[in-house]
Structures are given as C-alpha cells and as structure tokens.
Design an enzyme around this catalytic site. Structure first.
Site, PDB file in Angstrom:
ATOM      1  N   ASP A  38       0.862  -1.191   0.000  1.00 53.03           N
ATOM      2  CA  ASP A  38       0.000   0.000   0.000  1.00 53.03           C
ATOM      3  C   ASP A  38       0.898   1.242   0.000  1.00 53.03           C
ATOM      4  O   ASP A  38       1.783   1.375   0.849  1.00 53.03           O
ATOM      5  CB  ASP A  38      -0.901  -0.017   1.248  1.00 53.03           C
ATOM      6  CG  ASP A  38      -1.965   1.074   1.199  1.00 53.03           C
ATOM      7  OD1 ASP A  38      -3.156   0.737   1.203  1.00 53.03           O
ATOM      8  OD2 ASP A  38      -1.589   2.270   1.182  1.00 53.03           O
TER       9      ASP A  38
ATOM     10  N   ASP B  11      -3.869   2.404  -5.125  1.00 46.67           N
ATOM     11  CA  ASP B  11      -2.542   2.344  -4.503  1.00 46.67           C
ATOM     12  C   ASP B  11      -2.269   1.072  -3.709  1.00 46.67           C
ATOM     13  O   ASP B  11      -1.349   1.040  -2.913  1.00 46.67           O
ATOM     14  CB  ASP B  11      -2.322   3.588  -3.620  1.00 46.67           C
ATOM     15  CG  ASP B  11      -2.888   3.434  -2.235  1.00 46.67           C
ATOM     16  OD1 ASP B  11      -3.926   2.759  -2.089  1.00 46.67           O
ATOM     17  OD2 ASP B  11      -2.286   3.977  -1.298  1.00 46.67           O
ATOM     18  N   GLU B  12      -3.065   0.027  -3.922  1.00 45.11           N
ATOM     19  CA  GLU B  12      -2.760  -1.194  -3.169  1.00 45.11           C
ATOM     20  C   GLU B  12      -2.990  -2.452  -3.990  1.00 45.11           C
ATOM     21  O   GLU B  12      -3.829  -2.474  -4.889  1.00 45.11           O
ATOM     22  CB  GLU B  12      -3.566  -1.269  -1.858  1.00 45.11           C
ATOM     23  CG  GLU B  12      -5.034  -1.241  -2.065  1.00 45.11           C
ATOM     24  CD  GLU B  12      -5.837  -1.366  -0.781  1.00 45.11           C
ATOM     25  OE1 GLU B  12      -5.534  -2.224   0.053  1.00 45.11           O
ATOM     26  OE2 GLU B  12      -6.789  -0.597  -0.655  1.00 45.11           O
TER      27      GLU B  12
HETATM   28  P1  TTP Z   1      -5.229   5.187   1.126  1.00 40.95           P
HETATM   29  O1  TTP Z   1      -4.244   4.104   0.833  1.00 40.95           O
HETATM   30  O2  TTP Z   1      -6.375   4.862   2.010  1.00 40.95           O
HETATM   31  O3  TTP Z   1      -4.506   6.419   1.815  1.00 40.95           O
HETATM   32  P2  TTP Z   1      -3.086   7.040   1.522  1.00 40.95           P
HETATM   33  O4  TTP Z   1      -2.293   6.231   0.555  1.00 40.95           O
HETATM   34  O5  TTP Z   1      -3.252   8.465   1.148  1.00 40.95           O
HETATM   35  O6  TTP Z   1      -2.411   7.004   2.962  1.00 40.95           O
HETATM   36  P3  TTP Z   1      -1.806   5.746   3.751  1.00 40.95           P
HETATM   37  O7  TTP Z   1      -0.353   6.019   3.878  1.00 40.95           O
HETATM   38  O8  TTP Z   1      -2.504   5.732   5.049  1.00 40.95           O
HETATM   39  O9  TTP Z   1      -2.090   4.516   2.919  1.00 40.95           O
HETATM   40  O10 TTP Z   1      -5.798   5.770  -0.233  1.00 40.95           O
HETATM   41  C1  TTP Z   1      -5.015   5.878  -1.424  1.00 40.95           C
HETATM   42  C2  TTP Z   1      -5.392   7.119  -2.182  1.00 40.95           C
HETATM   43  O11 TTP Z   1      -6.789   7.091  -2.525  1.00 40.95           O
HETATM   44  C3  TTP Z   1      -5.192   8.396  -1.400  1.00 40.95           C
HETATM   45  O12 TTP Z   1      -3.859   8.904  -1.523  1.00 40.95           O
HETATM   46  C4  TTP Z   1      -6.213   9.318  -2.000  1.00 40.95           C
HETATM   47  C5  TTP Z   1      -7.337   8.407  -2.459  1.00 40.95           C
HETATM   48  N1  TTP Z   1      -8.472   8.464  -1.510  1.00 40.95           N
HETATM   49  C6  TTP Z   1      -9.476   9.405  -1.733  1.00 40.95           C
HETATM   50  O13 TTP Z   1      -9.434  10.145  -2.712  1.00 40.95           O
HETATM   51  N2  TTP Z   1     -10.512   9.483  -0.850  1.00 40.95           N
HETATM   52  C7  TTP Z   1     -10.588   8.690   0.279  1.00 40.95           C
HETATM   53  O14 TTP Z   1     -11.538   8.815   1.076  1.00 40.95           O
HETATM   54  C8  TTP Z   1      -9.528   7.734   0.503  1.00 40.95           C
HETATM   55  C9  TTP Z   1      -9.562   6.860   1.734  1.00 40.95           C
HETATM   56  C10 TTP Z   1      -8.502   7.664  -0.413  1.00 40.95           C
HETATM   57 MG    MG Z   2      -2.123   4.143   0.752  1.00 43.57          MG
END
Ligand code: TTP
Ligand code: MG
Length: 362
Positions: free
Chosen positions: A14, A112-113
């Site tokens: 992720d 992103d995962e």
């Molecule tokens: P996430 O992997 O949930 O968050 P992140 O990568 O920003 O942070 P973390 O280090 O905790 O993993 O989400 C991936 C991307 O998806 C995030 O950068 C932006 C988008 N996203 C949104 O646009 N709206 C949302 O509510 C969420 C949860 C994510």
């Molecule tokens: Mg993330």
C-alpha cells in the site's frame, strides 16, 4: 504434500499517503510540510473533501473524507492542492507494472494497493527479501515509498502493511498471527467501520482479543448474521485467494420486496438503504464514478433502468443518494406494483474493480 491455506505467503503493498507523496515528489519544496489534497480546495476555502494528506498534516488531525473547510480550521498553515488524478493514475500504473512481475497471482485492489501471492518463494524470509526488493524498485522508478505486509492470509497481510507506515515492512508468520492480531483495536479489522466499532465499544469490546472472547450468540444479537464471519476475519482466518480482477463495470445492489408495493415512500426508503450500501462499497474501493443508475422492476418482470451521468467523475458518494432518489421520483410509475429496486454506479476511471451486484431479499 498439497498446499493448504496455511501454507500461503501473501504480500500486501500500500503506497504511503499516495496522492500527497506524488505531489511532494513533483515539488520538493513541499517536503516536510502539511500537504492536503482535495477537490476544489481554494486555499482551504473550497467545498470539497480531503482525498488524502501528508503525514505532517495528519498530526493536525486532518484525514481523508474530511471537508476541506474542517481541514483548514485544523491546519490553516496547510498547503491545499487540487487532485491531479491523471498523474496519480500514471504513477499507479507504473507501480502495478513492477508488482505484476513478481507473481502470476497478482490482484490490484485500488489505485494504490495490491496483493501478491508469494507462496512460490517457499519461506517468509525469502518473501521479506522480495518485499524489500519491490520497495526499492518502486522508489528507484517513482521516488515514492510504500509499506508492505506479509502474512499467511490476505487479511493478515493487509493489517500488517498498515502496521509500520510509512516505508515499513511487517512480516507475520503463521505462528505469530494470534499475538499480532489480539491486541489490535477492532477498528483495524477490515469490515469494522465507525458504526460497528461504536456498537462493539458499547458492549465493552475494544480489541480483537475482546471480540474473540465475546460470546458468539451475544455478538450475533449485536451485529446480526455477519458476526461469525467477522470473528473469523478477526482471527486472521481468510481463505480468499489472490486473483485477477475483471475489468470494472459497475457496483450495485438490488432489493426484491417479499410482496409487490406501490408505496412510493417505502420505495424511496428502500432506495436510501440500498444507496448507503453502494456508498460503502464505492468508498472502500477508492474509485471514482460518473454514472448513477436505478432499476425499477414491476410485477410481471417489466424492468426499467434510468441513468444519470455526471459532468465529471467523482469520489463523492453523497451524489449517489441525491441522483438515485431524483431518478426514482421522476420515472416511477405509481400505478404499477413494484417488485424490485436497484441502484448502481458505473463509468469508473480508476484502476480495475470488479462488477459486484449484491442481491438481497427483504
Ligand atoms: P489510502 O491508501 O487509504 O490512503 P493514503 O495512501 O493516502 O495514505 P496511507 O499512507 O494511510 O495509505 O488511499 C489511497 C489514495 O486514494 C489516497 O492517496 C487518496 C485516495 N483516496 C481518496 O481520494 N478518498 C478517500 O476517502 C480515501 C480513503 C482515499
Ligand atoms: Mg495508501
């Protein structure tokens, strides 16, 4: 010896604060600052919601899905940037390209995962080396970091990747699953959102251990029939395979009435319930959609579908409710008894997601 679920080695990757990391990479002056990404930010004065933010901004309490105006109140010194989705999508595709090379069993879950089945590596230590190599390659190519989790099942790998963010690698061997999961706050278990957490904490359940010790019959009366599945997941027992996802089409839900109805209020109420479930499914997949469709089936299986396509793609799941209700109010033929109501969203522009239609009788 045949392979069992216990023999599997699953990796979950992720990206760390993904959109914000890409923006910081593009402009090094932003490094170390509270960077907040969201639609229409207008320097903190916009009406959109936060997509994500840098870890520095998280220290102020800012998080995804929060209104930009709230984020601004919490962090007035934040750097508010609009969402540059096409850039993030390009970076995502490049990252997935790297991952895909490490195993035939690859599953991208969101922008992103992804999961990889690394059972072929033969040992958790070799899988750990692979995870470190993958992280290095992603960083060399895209100059952003990610976190990795390795475990004997998808759920353990996913919780592990979140455990040492950012830039972490967490390995949970089969014999460590119980000691790893038991002290976790229940909110860390996928599927336990704010609502379920609240119900559980009301019953004195705050950790996985509390949940597993709780009487199953009492748990069913609190949470309904999913309680048993939840207990399994919280124990790390998850037999779901890592599989390729079909290309995206739609995410939807339908309900069939036990007896046909002409009651418009009831139909709108049903639509509201369905929408809240579609909203959950859309949010958990972090995808953007553009079309909302309602399906109305009358007695005799005559089915009408009506759609509304928005001006642009959106993450904002509240538009599902608004548009579904509007379409139903406009097109419902109140002279005919209704058998089924469905709501779906489509027109995704983020990476692959599956077509899901969850049918349920009521
Ligand atoms: P996430 O992997 O949930 O968050 P992140 O990568 O920003 O942070 P973390 O280090 O905790 O993993 O989400 C991936 C991307 O998806 C995030 O950068 C932006 C988008 N996203 C949104 O646009 N709206 C949302 O509510 C969420 C949860 C994510
Ligand atoms: Mg993330």
């Amino acid at each position: 010896m045949t392979e069992t679920a216990e023999d599997r080695i699953i990796l979950h990757i992720d990206m760390d604060c993904f959109y914000a990391s890409v923006e910081v990479r593009e402009n090094q002056k932003l490094r170390g600052l509270p960077v907040i990404i969201g639609a229409d930010p207008k320097g903190g004065d916009g009406r959109g919601v936060v997509s994500t933010c840098s870890y520095e901004a998280r220290d102020y309490g800012v998080h995804s899905a929060m209104p930009i105006s709230t984020a601004y109140r919490m962090c007035p010194k934040g750097i508010f940037l609009p969402v540059n989705f096409s850039l993030y999508k390009k970076v995502s595709e490049s990252v997935m390209e790297i991952l895909r090379k490490y195993s035939d069993k690859f599953e991208q879950v969101s922008i992103d995962e992804a999961y990889l089945d690394l059972s072929c590596k033969g040992s958790f230590s070799d899988a750990e080396k692979t995870a470190k190599e993958i992280k290095e390659r992603i960083f060399q190519k895209e100059r952003i970091t990610c976190s990795a989790g390795i475990g004997p099942s998808k759920v353990v790998a996913k919780i592990a990747s979140d455990f040492q963010k950012p830039d972490g690698v967490t390995v949970v061997r089969p014999e460590e699953v119980t000691s790893f999961l038991n002290p976790m706050p229940i909110g860390k278990i996928p599927g336990i959102g704010k609502k379920t957490s609240k119900i559980l904490s009301g019953a004195g359940i705050s950790t996985v251990r509390d949940l597993l010790d709780y009487d199953i019959q009492k748990l069913i009366s609190l949470l309904g029939r999913h309680a048993a599945d939840l207990k399994e997941i919280a124990s790390g027992n998850d037999t779901r395979d890592v599989r390729k996802r079909e290309s995206r089409k739609s995410i939807g839900k339908e309900k069939t009435y036990s007896s046909d109805t002409k009651d418009k209020d009831l139909i709108l109420k049903t639509a509201e319930q369905i929408c809240s479930e579609v909203k959950k499914a859309v949010s958990s997949r972090k995808i953007r959609f553009r079309t909302v469709t309602v399906k109305i089936r009358y007695a005799g299986f005559i089915t009408n579908t009506r759609s509304k396509t928005l001006v642009r793609h959106t993450f904002d799941s509240s538009v599902i409710d608004e548009n579904a209700k509007e379409l139903i109010s406009k097109y419902l033929d109140t002279t005919k008894p209704v058998r089924l109501i469905g709501v779906s969203v489509s027109g995704f522009d983020s990476p692959k997601s599956i077509q899901t239609t969850m049918s349920e009788y009521m």
